[in-house]
Scaffold this motif. Structure first.
Motif, PDB file in Angstrom:
ATOM      1  N   HIS A 169       0.815  -1.208   0.000  1.00 13.90           N
ATOM      2  CA  HIS A 169       0.000   0.000   0.000  1.00 13.90           C
ATOM      3  C   HIS A 169       0.849   1.259   0.000  1.00 13.90           C
ATOM      4  N   THR A 170       1.920   1.280   0.780  1.00 18.21           N
ATOM      5  CA  THR A 170       2.790   2.461   0.830  1.00 18.21           C
ATOM      6  C   THR A 170       3.458   2.711  -0.529  1.00 18.21           C
ATOM      7  N   ILE A 171       3.823   1.616  -1.190  1.00 14.87           N
ATOM      8  CA  ILE A 171       4.422   1.759  -2.515  1.00 14.87           C
ATOM      9  C   ILE A 171       3.398   2.301  -3.509  1.00 14.87           C
ATOM     10  N   LYS A 172       2.169   1.878  -3.356  1.00 12.48           N
ATOM     11  CA  LYS A 172       1.109   2.395  -4.240  1.00 12.48           C
ATOM     12  C   LYS A 172       0.943   3.897  -4.061  1.00 12.48           C
ATOM     13  N   GLU A 173       0.939   4.357  -2.810  1.00 12.22           N
ATOM     14  CA  GLU A 173       0.799   5.795  -2.566  1.00 12.22           C
ATOM     15  C   GLU A 173       1.976   6.572  -3.157  1.00 12.22           C
ATOM     16  N   ALA A 174       3.199   6.046  -2.970  1.00 16.23           N
ATOM     17  CA  ALA A 174       4.371   6.718  -3.540  1.00 16.23           C
ATOM     18  C   ALA A 174       4.306   6.746  -5.063  1.00 16.23           C
ATOM     19  N   MET A 175       3.856   5.653  -5.654  1.00 22.17           N
ATOM     20  CA  MET A 175       3.740   5.606  -7.104  1.00 22.17           C
ATOM     21  C   MET A 175       2.681   6.581  -7.601  1.00 22.17           C
ATOM     22  N   GLU A 176       1.583   6.686  -6.865  1.00 15.51           N
ATOM     23  CA  GLU A 176       0.545   7.647  -7.260  1.00 15.51           C
ATOM     24  C   GLU A 176       1.060   9.077  -7.179  1.00 15.51           C
ATOM     25  N   LYS A 177       1.827   9.381  -6.119  1.00 18.36           N
ATOM     26  CA  LYS A 177       2.399  10.732  -6.018  1.00 18.36           C
ATOM     27  C   LYS A 177       3.381  10.991  -7.151  1.00 18.36           C
ATOM     28  N   GLN A 178       4.181   9.992  -7.464  1.00 16.66           N
ATOM     29  CA  GLN A 178       5.130  10.154  -8.557  1.00 16.66           C
ATOM     30  C   GLN A 178       4.425  10.371  -9.886  1.00 16.66           C
ATOM     31  N   MET A 179       3.372   9.590 -10.129  1.00 15.95           N
ATOM     32  CA  MET A 179       2.628   9.744 -11.375  1.00 15.95           C
ATOM     33  C   MET A 179       1.934  11.102 -11.430  1.00 15.95           C
ATOM     34  N   ARG A 180       1.411  11.544 -10.270  1.00 18.68           N
ATOM     35  CA  ARG A 180       0.755  12.850 -10.246  1.00 18.68           C
ATOM     36  C   ARG A 180       1.759  13.965 -10.531  1.00 18.68           C
ATOM     37  N   ALA A 181       2.951  13.849  -9.913  1.00 20.41           N
ATOM     38  CA  ALA A 181       3.985  14.867 -10.168  1.00 20.41           C
ATOM     39  C   ALA A 181       4.425  14.840 -11.628  1.00 20.41           C
ATOM     40  N   GLU A 182       4.532  13.651 -12.197  1.00 24.31           N
ATOM     41  CA  GLU A 182       4.924  13.552 -13.607  1.00 24.31           C
ATOM     42  C   GLU A 182       3.875  14.165 -14.514  1.00 24.31           C
ATOM     43  N   ARG A 183       2.619  13.919 -14.204  1.00 21.16           N
ATOM     44  CA  ARG A 183       1.541  14.511 -15.019  1.00 21.16           C
ATOM     45  C   ARG A 183       1.509  16.031 -14.868  1.00 21.16           C
ATOM     46  N   ASP A 184       1.717  16.507 -13.622  1.00 18.05           N
ATOM     47  CA  ASP A 184       1.763  17.964 -13.424  1.00 18.05           C
ATOM     48  C   ASP A 184       2.918  18.587 -14.201  1.00 18.05           C
ATOM     49  N   LYS A 185       4.046  17.885 -14.211  1.00 15.99           N
ATOM     50  CA  LYS A 185       5.198  18.382 -14.956  1.00 15.99           C
ATOM     51  C   LYS A 185       4.890  18.455 -16.446  1.00 15.99           C
ATOM     52  N   ARG A 186       4.299  17.399 -16.987  1.00 17.53           N
ATOM     53  CA  ARG A 186       3.967  17.415 -18.412  1.00 17.53           C
ATOM     54  C   ARG A 186       2.927  18.477 -18.733  1.00 17.53           C
ATOM     55  N   ALA A 187       1.962  18.660 -17.796  1.00 15.91           N
ATOM     56  CA  ALA A 187       0.950  19.703 -18.021  1.00 15.91           C
ATOM     57  C   ALA A 187       1.597  21.088 -18.032  1.00 15.91           C
TER      58      ALA A 187
END
Length: 370
Positions: A169-187
């Protein structure tokens, strides 16, 4: 009861039992392994088959169609020491019923354990990110190992698919934050790129607009200058064609003076020094008509006095009108009106200049008027 009937009934029952024990009907896509006195004899094919009663018996009934086996989630440790749960789906088919029945005790359990061990070996050489993005590679390596091991069991593994990979579960949360940051960066990058393109297009549009406006202004100035040049040329030609003398030019010069004060933005006027010369020319041209009396009729004896005047005009000099010469009342009135308009124009220009200028400027207007 008749004693003969009983043996007949017993014989009939025995015959029916023997016939039933001899005939075996195998459905389509099924295979039956036959043992005779405990030893494998043969495999019955679909359809009607005959066996020896009491001696032959059916050991196993197998389905040779392709089957699906889904295993339970199994924990697997990745190269970066993360525990993930992996579900697999196995598609297999029995190709040799005898080997499937006698080469392995439970082929499903054997396939399941072999899948788990092979999966742990494959995943153990990959990190989490590579595990999540390399499903095709994992599937192909699992299939190669399982197909090689299950070949001697009479089973062919057609496909192996990973159904789910569940990290902690902790890895899932970290991955979600990473994906969100990556999407924000691309946006943000896309937004900045869009603004850049918009500014470039706006600058290009402004540049084209300025160029077109400058070209239009240039063409307008050229056309206006051409028109003014043609107008001046026509006026010059008209003046020379009509042979205008200095009196007419001086009169037109005085007519132009009232137009100096027409503009509302003019706060200072410079009265040219040629004004007095123009007034003197007009006055000299028309003479002292203000003091002259009414025109007298022409006398015959004055013909002699006119001849010198004509002679003087032939010399190219401007004749001077004597006080006693015959000048029409209309010419005298025109000269008076011209002199009056010139004086009024000068007075109006001085007054408007004194009213419109600041307190420091009026002495300039008076000096110019003087």
């Amino acid at each position: 009861m008749d004693p003969v009937v009983v043996p007949l009934l017993v014989a009939a029952i025995v015959v029916v039992f023997l016939v039933a024990s001899t005939v075996r009907i195998v459905p389509q896509a099924r295979r039956y392994n036959i043992e005779r006195f405990g030893r494998y004899r043969r495999t019955l094919q679909p359809g009607l088959n005959l066996v020896l009663p009491v001696a032959d018996r059916i050991n196993t009934k197998l389905d040779v169609r392709e089957q699906v086996y889904s295993s339970d989630p199994r924990p697997v440790i990745t190269e970066d020491n993360l525990v993930v749960n992996i579900d697999t789906v196995l598609y297999y088919q029995i190709t040799d019923p005898r080997a499937a029945a006698y080469e392995v005790a439970d082929y499903l359990q054997a396939i399941d354990q072999l899948t788990v061990t092979t999966l742990r070996n494959v995943i153990g050489s990959m990190d989490l990110e590579e595990t999540l993005t390399s499903r095709e590679e994992i599937n192909s390596r699992l299939r190669a190992v399982l197909d090689d091991a299950t070949g001697k069991w009479g089973i062919r593994v057609n496909r192996v698919e990973i159904k789910a990979i569940d990290p902690p579960h902790t890895i899932k949360e970290a991955m979600e934050k990473q994906m969100r940051a990556e999407r924000d960066k691309r946006a943000a990058i896309l937004h900045a790129e869009g603004e850049r393109q918009a500014k470039i297009l706006t600058a290009e549009g402004t540049k084209q607009k300025d160029i077109l406006e400058a070209q239009g202004t240039q063409q307008a100035m050229i056309l206006r200058a051409d028109g003014e040049a043609k107008a001046v040329e026509l006026v010059f030609q008209a003046v020379h064609r009509n042979n205008a003398d200095a009196k007419i030019l001086a009169y037109k010069y005085l007519e132009t003076l009232p137009h100096l004060a027409n503009s509302d933005n003019n706060t200072f006027w410079v009265i040219p020094g040629e004004l007095t010369e123009a007034i003197r020319t007009v006055t000299t041209a028309f003479g002292d008509q203000s003091t002259a009396g009414p025109a007298r009729p022409s006398q015959p004896e004055e013909a002699g006095d006119a001849a010198p005047a004509d002679a003087a005009s032939d010399d190219g000099r401007t004749p001077e009108l004597a006080a006693g010469s015959a000048v029409s009342l209309e010419a005298a009135a025109a000269a008076d009106e011209a002199e009056r308009q010139a004086a009024e124009a000068v007075s109006d220009a001085k007054a408007e200049a004194a009213a419109a200028t600041s307190p420091q400027v009026p002495h300039l207007g008076r000096a110019a008027g003087d």
